[in-house]
Scaffold this motif. Structure first.
Motif, PDB file in Angstrom:
ATOM      1  N   VAL A 105       0.241  14.123   2.333  1.00 45.84           N
ATOM      2  CA  VAL A 105      -0.324  14.300   0.989  1.00 45.84           C
ATOM      3  C   VAL A 105      -1.385  15.395   1.055  1.00 45.84           C
ATOM      4  O   VAL A 105      -2.329  15.306   1.843  1.00 45.84           O
ATOM      5  N   ASP A 106      -1.226  16.420   0.237  1.00 45.50           N
ATOM      6  CA  ASP A 106      -2.179  17.517   0.202  1.00 45.50           C
ATOM      7  C   ASP A 106      -3.564  17.009  -0.210  1.00 45.50           C
ATOM      8  O   ASP A 106      -3.687  16.143  -1.082  1.00 45.50           O
ATOM      9  N   SER A 107      -4.600  17.567   0.399  1.00 44.13           N
ATOM     10  CA  SER A 107      -5.965  17.099   0.118  1.00 44.13           C
ATOM     11  C   SER A 107      -6.338  17.256  -1.358  1.00 44.13           C
ATOM     12  O   SER A 107      -7.021  16.398  -1.923  1.00 44.13           O
ATOM     13  N   SER A 108      -5.862  18.320  -1.996  1.00 40.45           N
ATOM     14  CA  SER A 108      -6.188  18.496  -3.423  1.00 40.45           C
ATOM     15  C   SER A 108      -5.498  17.444  -4.285  1.00 40.45           C
ATOM     16  O   SER A 108      -6.040  16.989  -5.290  1.00 40.45           O
ATOM     17  N   THR A 109      -4.312  17.013  -3.873  1.00 37.39           N
ATOM     18  CA  THR A 109      -3.620  15.940  -4.590  1.00 37.39           C
ATOM     19  C   THR A 109      -4.385  14.628  -4.442  1.00 37.39           C
ATOM     20  O   THR A 109      -4.545  13.879  -5.406  1.00 37.39           O
ATOM     21  N   VAL A 110      -4.879  14.363  -3.236  1.00 37.04           N
ATOM     22  CA  VAL A 110      -5.674  13.154  -3.014  1.00 37.04           C
ATOM     23  C   VAL A 110      -6.908  13.182  -3.907  1.00 37.04           C
ATOM     24  O   VAL A 110      -7.220  12.198  -4.595  1.00 37.04           O
ATOM     25  N   GLY A 111      -7.594  14.305  -3.936  1.00 42.76           N
ATOM     26  CA  GLY A 111      -8.780  14.425  -4.766  1.00 42.76           C
ATOM     27  C   GLY A 111      -8.482  14.232  -6.239  1.00 42.76           C
ATOM     28  O   GLY A 111      -9.223  13.542  -6.952  1.00 42.76           O
ATOM     29  N   TYR A 112      -7.369  14.800  -6.687  1.00 45.57           N
ATOM     30  CA  TYR A 112      -6.972  14.667  -8.087  1.00 45.57           C
ATOM     31  C   TYR A 112      -6.683  13.207  -8.435  1.00 45.57           C
ATOM     32  O   TYR A 112      -7.158  12.687  -9.446  1.00 45.57           O
ATOM     33  N   LYS A 113      -5.939  12.533  -7.562  1.00 41.46           N
ATOM     34  CA  LYS A 113      -5.583  11.137  -7.825  1.00 41.46           C
ATOM     35  C   LYS A 113      -6.813  10.223  -7.776  1.00 41.46           C
ATOM     36  O   LYS A 113      -6.929   9.280  -8.555  1.00 41.46           O
ATOM     37  N   GLU A 116      -8.756  10.694 -10.983  1.00 40.77           N
ATOM     38  CA  GLU A 116      -8.145   9.954 -12.097  1.00 40.77           C
ATOM     39  C   GLU A 116      -8.643   8.506 -12.152  1.00 40.77           C
ATOM     40  O   GLU A 116      -8.666   7.901 -13.205  1.00 40.77           O
ATOM     41  N   LYS A 117      -9.042   7.986 -10.982  1.00 38.53           N
ATOM     42  CA  LYS A 117      -9.533   6.602 -10.915  1.00 38.53           C
ATOM     43  C   LYS A 117     -11.057   6.543 -11.013  1.00 38.53           C
ATOM     44  O   LYS A 117     -11.664   5.498 -10.770  1.00 38.53           O
ATOM     45  N   GLY A 118     -11.684   7.673 -11.307  1.00 38.26           N
ATOM     46  CA  GLY A 118     -13.138   7.715 -11.434  1.00 38.26           C
ATOM     47  C   GLY A 118     -13.878   7.799 -10.113  1.00 38.26           C
ATOM     48  O   GLY A 118     -15.068   7.510 -10.043  1.00 38.26           O
ATOM     49  N   ILE A 119     -13.181   8.207  -9.057  1.00 41.84           N
ATOM     50  CA  ILE A 119     -13.785   8.322  -7.732  1.00 41.84           C
ATOM     51  C   ILE A 119     -14.007   9.801  -7.444  1.00 41.84           C
ATOM     52  O   ILE A 119     -13.060  10.585  -7.416  1.00 41.84           O
TER      53      ILE A 119
END
Length: 169
Positions: A105-113, A116-119
């Protein structure tokens, strides 16, 4: 400050050109020559309150809380074999910053997801691109998690659950 008319004094600070706000150059006439924009009053007040808070709580207490959260985060992340943790594995040489990647999983995708959860985390190269050659992340960066004094163990559990969910997706 008072400067007599005959005195030739150079400005010591420039910017925010005041009465000539459409100009890029600092005015050369008095008093505007020495009036370099508006001070960041809200920033100064915020800094003052921040210092008062630190003095009230104490740096040792703040550090202790951050260390406990970081230790818990590291212990639980180590249980996830698909999470790569960068940096020292124990707390001896670590502050409250943990950089990770999730396999596949790309780090930017992790950050985006997570966002989305407010983290809130930081992804990418963290203004230190050369270190990514050393740790092998020069094509993907990392996800940086920074537990702070206002975080709770529940917050750490939430991010851990979210990391599991992201990997499963």
């Amino acid at each position: 400050m008072f400067i007599r008319d005959e005195a030739q004094v150079e400005s010591f600070k420039e910017g925010g050109t005041g009465s000539n706000s459409s100009d890029m150059k600092q005015p050369d006439f008095m008093p505007d020559k020495f009036e370099s924009g508006t001070l960041n009053t809200p920033g100064i007040a915020g800094l003052c309150e921040g210092i008062k808070f630190i003095k009230k709580i104490g740096m040792k207490e703040i550090y202790k809380h951050e260390v406990l959260l970081t230790e818990y985060l590291l212990v639980e992340l180590k249980k996830l074999d698909y999470v790569k943790i960068y940096g020292p594995k124990d707390l001896k040489d670590r502050c409250a910053v943990v950089s990770i990647n999730i396999d596949g999983v790309d780090s930017s995708t992790v950050g985006y997801k997570l966002n989305e959860k407010g983290i809130a985390v930081r992804t990418g190269y963290h203004c230190a691109p050369l270190i990514h050659n050393v740790i092998g992340t020069n094509n993907k960066g990392t996800v940086r998690i920074s537990p702070g004094y206002f975080n709770t163990f529940k917050d750490i559990e939430t991010i851990l659950k979210s990391i599991v969910d992201i990997y499963k997706q």
